[in-house]
Design an enzyme around this catalytic site. Structure first.
Site, PDB file in Angstrom:
ATOM      1  N   CYS A 380       0.830  -1.197   0.000  1.00  0.00           N
ATOM      2  CA  CYS A 380       0.000   0.000   0.000  1.00  0.00           C
ATOM      3  C   CYS A 380       0.872   1.258   0.000  1.00  0.00           C
ATOM      4  O   CYS A 380       1.447   1.616  -1.021  1.00  0.00           O
ATOM      5  CB  CYS A 380      -0.962  -0.027   1.189  1.00  0.00           C
ATOM      6  SG  CYS A 380      -2.299   1.181   1.073  1.00  0.00           S
ATOM      7  N   HIS A 518      -3.549  -5.153   0.179  1.00  0.00           N
ATOM      8  CA  HIS A 518      -3.063  -5.632   1.479  1.00  0.00           C
ATOM      9  C   HIS A 518      -3.111  -7.159   1.516  1.00  0.00           C
ATOM     10  O   HIS A 518      -4.051  -7.754   2.059  1.00  0.00           O
ATOM     11  CB  HIS A 518      -3.926  -5.059   2.610  1.00  0.00           C
ATOM     12  CG  HIS A 518      -3.694  -3.613   2.873  1.00  0.00           C
ATOM     13  ND1 HIS A 518      -2.773  -3.154   3.790  1.00  0.00           N
ATOM     14  CD2 HIS A 518      -4.259  -2.510   2.318  1.00  0.00           C
ATOM     15  CE1 HIS A 518      -2.789  -1.828   3.799  1.00  0.00           C
ATOM     16  NE2 HIS A 518      -3.678  -1.415   2.916  1.00  0.00           N
ATOM     17  N   GLU A 520      -1.638  -9.178   3.320  1.00  0.00           N
ATOM     18  CA  GLU A 520      -1.566  -9.752   4.664  1.00  0.00           C
ATOM     19  C   GLU A 520      -2.934 -10.201   5.176  1.00  0.00           C
ATOM     20  O   GLU A 520      -3.027 -11.083   6.040  1.00  0.00           O
ATOM     21  CB  GLU A 520      -0.937  -8.752   5.645  1.00  0.00           C
ATOM     22  CG  GLU A 520      -1.771  -7.518   5.975  1.00  0.00           C
ATOM     23  CD  GLU A 520      -1.534  -6.349   5.036  1.00  0.00           C
ATOM     24  OE1 GLU A 520      -1.808  -5.200   5.435  1.00  0.00           O
ATOM     25  OE2 GLU A 520      -1.080  -6.589   3.902  1.00  0.00           O
TER      26      GLU A 520
END
Length: 554
Positions: A380, A518, A520
């Site tokens: 990001c 993102h 994650e």
């Protein structure tokens, strides 16, 4: 009706209700049950999207773009059910819904009150989120005794009356502190916590007792006697060295059997197969390699702000039996051009963030990784920092910046997204005057990977979906200019309008990749994530002097 397990907490906060609930959910899932989880948060914010990371920690994003509590991240890391905005309910959202109904006249002129209108709305949200599942776990945030939690506790009390004990279970997490001076565990705080819960009409069916040590049987019997809970249902939760070992610990004590018996699910549930969790714990406890990753962020003093990033890095490591040590680096500390904090590390990750504070430090971290050929992973804001670095120092665009930090930049290589398509295909538009809350590009978005790129190699397919949370984007006016300077556009949105990933050619850098999304949020301990696995592998290769010492995978 879906059987509901309500999880409350007492004595003190931060005991780990979310982890305990998610661990139980994972066991029930392993028994073949279709499980979901819901978080009820007592704060008056509609969602945590505009809350400070220093106060709230990470904002976790679901597929449908809901900005939620980080506990939903724990839930998705432990169970395979993909959650949505229905699974995150706040006091603010409840009151917002009720007030909207009142304005529409839905209550036919009645005086709107906490009981029944607020409690009915809470119950409606629970029913909506849990329908069509075999079992649902509902965590109530905060601690019993907090005034903010009372409407939620009243609502679940009413649910118990309506559904009965065969369709509801109250599970209460408490603290059994060890007093070193006395050399003993103290059960009185647990007794008082249950007394507080019973005073509002809730009798726990199960107690999860957090402690530093294993609770002796004599103390468990004492707790059972004074709290009116079966001794079998007083479950010890001692500190454990591996978080993902909690399902194994709760299964060992038979917590899932208590649930199966109370809900009469023995005919539906199979035997639990926790071999995946055993493999995860074994990989964590017995690593064959080790790397150190520098995480250059702006909220590093409160690491819960990067909870999913830290977990995803560890997942990437355990898929290779590699211990990942995290070195947290404050981005502002790099702005004096002192790169000492980045010496002797094996990889650099720059995570997301907002605002100009620390941005120049992130740009310098990207430059250091690029020039020193250190594996770099930007997420990001970390991608935006990498683009600014490349524009300034390789493409020769002096003064290049993001308009988030400098609206008068001579080369705004990162600019505000003014238009994009949502997951439903609708066009959304934003400008500088739009509200901050809920106005970003949010949720799961598909992107097409470029053939021959590192990203395409890591994912192993042409189209992938990742979750987004951002307002600013790569400025397409500079796409050709930066590509001509050597930057690789590795992925674009499906309509070819938004740059999703960038990387450097492998002849220029061994592993330099950044993404606007993102990733994650889609990493789990059982599966990892291709980008994090690849990043950790590249960091291992750097540590090994260019080649891996061991090729291991679990």
């Amino acid at each position: 009706m879906t059987p509901l397990i309500f999880v409350t907490g007492g004595v003190v906060s931060s005991l780990g209700k979310g982890i305990a609930a998610a661990s139980l959910a994972s066991i029930l899932e392993a028994r073949g049950l279709k499980v979901t989880m819901v978080k009820l948060d007592p704060y008056i914010n509609v969602d945590p999207g505009t809350m400070s990371p220093f106060q709230h920690g990470e904002v976790y994003v679901t597929d449908d773009g809901a900005e939620t509590d980080l506990d939903l991240g724990h839930y998705e890391r432990f169970v395979r059910t993909r959650l949505s905005r229905k699974n995150s309910v706040t006091t603010g959202r409840i009151y917002q819904n009720v007030i909207c109904k009142e304005r529409r006249g839905d209550y036919l002129g009645a005086t709107v009150q906490v009981i029944p209108h607020i409690t009915d709305e809470i119950r409606r949200c629970i029913d909506e989120a849990t329908a069509s599942f075999d079992v649902a776990l509902v965590e109530i945030g905060g601690t019993v005794g907090d005034i903010e939690s009372l409407p939620f506790l009243e609502a679940i009390r009413q649910v118990r009356i309506e559904r009965g004990a065969e369709r509801t279970m109250f599970m209460h997490l408490t603290l059994v502190p060890y007093i070193a001076a006395a050399g003993e565990l103290k059960t009185k705080p647990t007794q008082h916590s249950v007394k507080e819960l019973r005073s509002i009409g809730i009798q726990p069916d199960v107690l999860l007792c957090r402690s530093e040590q294993v609770i002796p049987d004599s103390e468990r019997r004492k707790i059972a006697l004074f709290t009116n809970v079966s001794e079998r249902a007083v479950i010890g939760c001692p500190d454990i060295d591996v978080l993902y070992g909690m399902p194994l610990e709760l299964r060992r004590q038979g917590l899932d059997e208590i649930v199966i018996d109370q809900f009469k699910l023995s005919g539906t549930a199979s035997l639990a197969d926790l071999s995946e969790w055993e493999d995860v714990v074994d990989a964590i406890k017995h690593p064959l390699d080790e790397v150190t990753i520098a995480v250059v962020g702006k909220y590093v003093d409160y690491q819960d702000a990067y909870k999913s990033v830290g977990e995803a890095l560890k997942h990437g490591g355990l898929r290779q039996r590699t211990k990942v040590n995290l070195k947290w680096v404050e981005a502002q500390d790099l702005e004096g051009s002192d790169m000492a904090a980045l010496k002797d590390i094996d990889g650099i990750l720059v995570p997301g963030g907002f605002g100009d504070r620390g941005f120049e430090g992130k740009v310098l971290a990207s430059r250091y990784a690029r020039e020193q050929r250190v594996p770099y992973f930007g997420i990001c804001y970390g991608m935006q920092a990498a683009v600014v670095d490349y524009a300034r120092h390789v493409a020769g665009l002096e003064g290049a910046n993001s308009t988030e930090n400098d609206r008068q930049s001579s080369h705004p290589v990162i600019a505000l997204i003014t238009e994009w398509r949502t997951t439903t295909g609708e066009v959304e538009r934003r400008d500088e005057k739009s509200d901050l809350g809920g106005t970003m590009r949010l949720g799961l978005q598909e992107q097409r990977l470029k053939a021959g790129t590192l990203a395409r190699e890591l994912y192993g397919r042409d189209v992938v979906g990742e979750r987004h949370r951002h307002r600013y984007e790569f400025n397409n006016r500079y796409r050709t200019q930066l590509e001509d300077a050597g930057l690789v556009i590795a992925a674009k949105s499906m309509d070819d309008t938004l740059v999703e990933m960038i990387e450097l050619p492998r002849e220029m850098h061994p592993w330099f990749l950044a993404c606007q999304a993102h990733p994650e949020f889609l990493s789990t301990p059982r599966d990892g994530h291709p980008l994090f696995i690849g990043f950790v592998k590249a960091s291992r290769a750097r540590k090994a002097g260019g080649k891996l010492l061991r090729e291991v995978c679990v």
